[in-house]
Design a protein around this motif. Sequence first.
Motif, PDB file in Angstrom:
ATOM      1  N   VAL A  46       0.980   5.145   0.546  1.00 46.66           N
ATOM      2  CA  VAL A  46       0.202   6.200   1.188  1.00 46.66           C
ATOM      3  C   VAL A  46       0.898   7.534   0.900  1.00 46.66           C
ATOM      4  O   VAL A  46       2.071   7.716   1.258  1.00 46.66           O
ATOM      5  CB  VAL A  46       0.095   5.960   2.707  1.00 46.66           C
ATOM      6  CG1 VAL A  46      -0.769   7.041   3.358  1.00 46.66           C
ATOM      7  CG2 VAL A  46      -0.484   4.574   2.978  1.00 46.66           C
TER       8      VAL A  46
ATOM      9  N   ALA B 258       0.860  -1.189   0.000  1.00 46.29           N
ATOM     10  CA  ALA B 258       0.000   0.000   0.000  1.00 46.29           C
ATOM     11  C   ALA B 258       0.896   1.239   0.000  1.00 46.29           C
ATOM     12  O   ALA B 258       1.792   1.360   0.839  1.00 46.29           O
ATOM     13  CB  ALA B 258      -0.913  -0.001   1.222  1.00 46.29           C
TER      14      ALA B 258
ATOM     15  N   THR C 230      -5.439   2.603   6.151  1.00 44.61           N
ATOM     16  CA  THR C 230      -4.652   1.676   5.338  1.00 44.61           C
ATOM     17  C   THR C 230      -4.456   0.346   6.045  1.00 44.61           C
ATOM     18  O   THR C 230      -4.512  -0.722   5.416  1.00 44.61           O
ATOM     19  CB  THR C 230      -3.290   2.306   4.998  1.00 44.61           C
ATOM     20  OG1 THR C 230      -3.500   3.567   4.352  1.00 44.61           O
ATOM     21  CG2 THR C 230      -2.494   1.406   4.076  1.00 44.61           C
TER      22      THR C 230
ATOM     23  N   ILE D  25       3.705  -1.137   3.781  1.00 48.96           N
ATOM     24  CA  ILE D  25       3.176   0.208   3.530  1.00 48.96           C
ATOM     25  C   ILE D  25       4.364   1.133   3.264  1.00 48.96           C
ATOM     26  O   ILE D  25       5.380   1.064   3.963  1.00 48.96           O
ATOM     27  CB  ILE D  25       2.386   0.738   4.745  1.00 48.96           C
ATOM     28  CG1 ILE D  25       1.165  -0.148   5.021  1.00 48.96           C
ATOM     29  CG2 ILE D  25       1.937   2.183   4.508  1.00 48.96           C
ATOM     30  CD1 ILE D  25       0.424   0.219   6.303  1.00 48.96           C
TER      31      ILE D  25
ATOM     32  N   THR E  79      -8.039   7.445  -4.240  1.00 49.45           N
ATOM     33  CA  THR E  79      -7.441   6.113  -4.260  1.00 49.45           C
ATOM     34  C   THR E  79      -7.399   5.533  -5.668  1.00 49.45           C
ATOM     35  O   THR E  79      -8.212   5.875  -6.536  1.00 49.45           O
ATOM     36  CB  THR E  79      -8.240   5.147  -3.366  1.00 49.45           C
ATOM     37  OG1 THR E  79      -9.579   5.023  -3.867  1.00 49.45           O
ATOM     38  CG2 THR E  79      -8.288   5.650  -1.934  1.00 49.45           C
TER      39      THR E  79
ATOM     40  N   ILE F   6      -3.120   5.313  -1.937  1.00 55.42           N
ATOM     41  CA  ILE F   6      -4.076   6.059  -1.122  1.00 55.42           C
ATOM     42  C   ILE F   6      -3.505   7.456  -0.876  1.00 55.42           C
ATOM     43  O   ILE F   6      -2.530   7.625  -0.136  1.00 55.42           O
ATOM     44  CB  ILE F   6      -4.335   5.361   0.222  1.00 55.42           C
ATOM     45  CG1 ILE F   6      -4.897   3.952  -0.012  1.00 55.42           C
ATOM     46  CG2 ILE F   6      -5.292   6.181   1.086  1.00 55.42           C
ATOM     47  CD1 ILE F   6      -5.078   3.146   1.258  1.00 55.42           C
TER      48      ILE F   6
END
Length: 304
Positions: free
Chosen positions: A146, A144, A232, A240, A190, A180
């Motif tokens: 961010v 992910a 998240t 992440i 997103t 995100i």
Amino acid sequence: MSALDLFAAALAAFIMIVLVLFPYYNKGGTDVSMEELEEMVKKRREAASTQQTDMSQIRALRAEIRLMDKQYKSTEENMSEIEHKLQEVLKHTTEIVIPDPQPLPDPEPTPDPVPDPIPEPPRSVNRGVEFSILGLGTNKKDIAIVVDMSGSMQAHRDKVVDALNEILNQMQPDNRFVIIGYRGGPSYSTYPASGRQAAATRSMIAGARDFVNRLPRKFGGGTPTQSAMLKTLNLNPQAIILISDGAPDDGSPRSIVTNVTRRNRGRAEIHTVAIGDYTKDKILTVFLQEMARNNKGDFVGRAR
């Protein structure tokens, strides 16, 4: 014979007495006068009238009772319908994933004396990992990304776009990813639009590049990093990568690191990237370093 004579004489005497007294008997058969009879009739009529009035009241009360019973049954049906709808709403709400409430921020510590400039942190060496980007290395497949979209990121538009494209270049078909972007509100942008991780197919990567190139147009507002990280973590990624240029504004850096680390429980690696002239911002640098150190990740600065 003497006895018969005696009885015959007595009967004759009785008949004579009756015949003598007969005119004095009341021929109406009763001692009640006409006035009394009329009074009795009047009272009976009044009683009958009162009884009719009472019966009318009883009928009215019965009608009112029937109406109230009907209204009660209607209300009971409505309540049953409302209760059914409430059960459906409760069922839907139990399926919603709600992040942990944001704790009250810790009091800001007394500022330390102005430190010497923080040197450029060394980039992580490639430790034989499959994925190495911006000096960050990981073996994880589900990633992910961010991205801070606060107003201050306007000064680093090109750096952000280059960093994100560099990450996308390293994606392999067996990777899954989600981007995100977050800003004040908090509000989010997103990719994919579902906000869920998707396989890094060729078409998904192409769509992600278009998304990244358009992302700087939405920069603005504050830096709710804590909210973005908790959101998240709900996706359960394996790793992440947090990219930011400034300290968060939805809690103190120390409390955010504590809350995110407690929520993560060591399940995901958290890597952090400082964008811009981060060496002049001790709060940002320490915040990102501690976030990575406490969650098995790496920290790197991207000043160029």
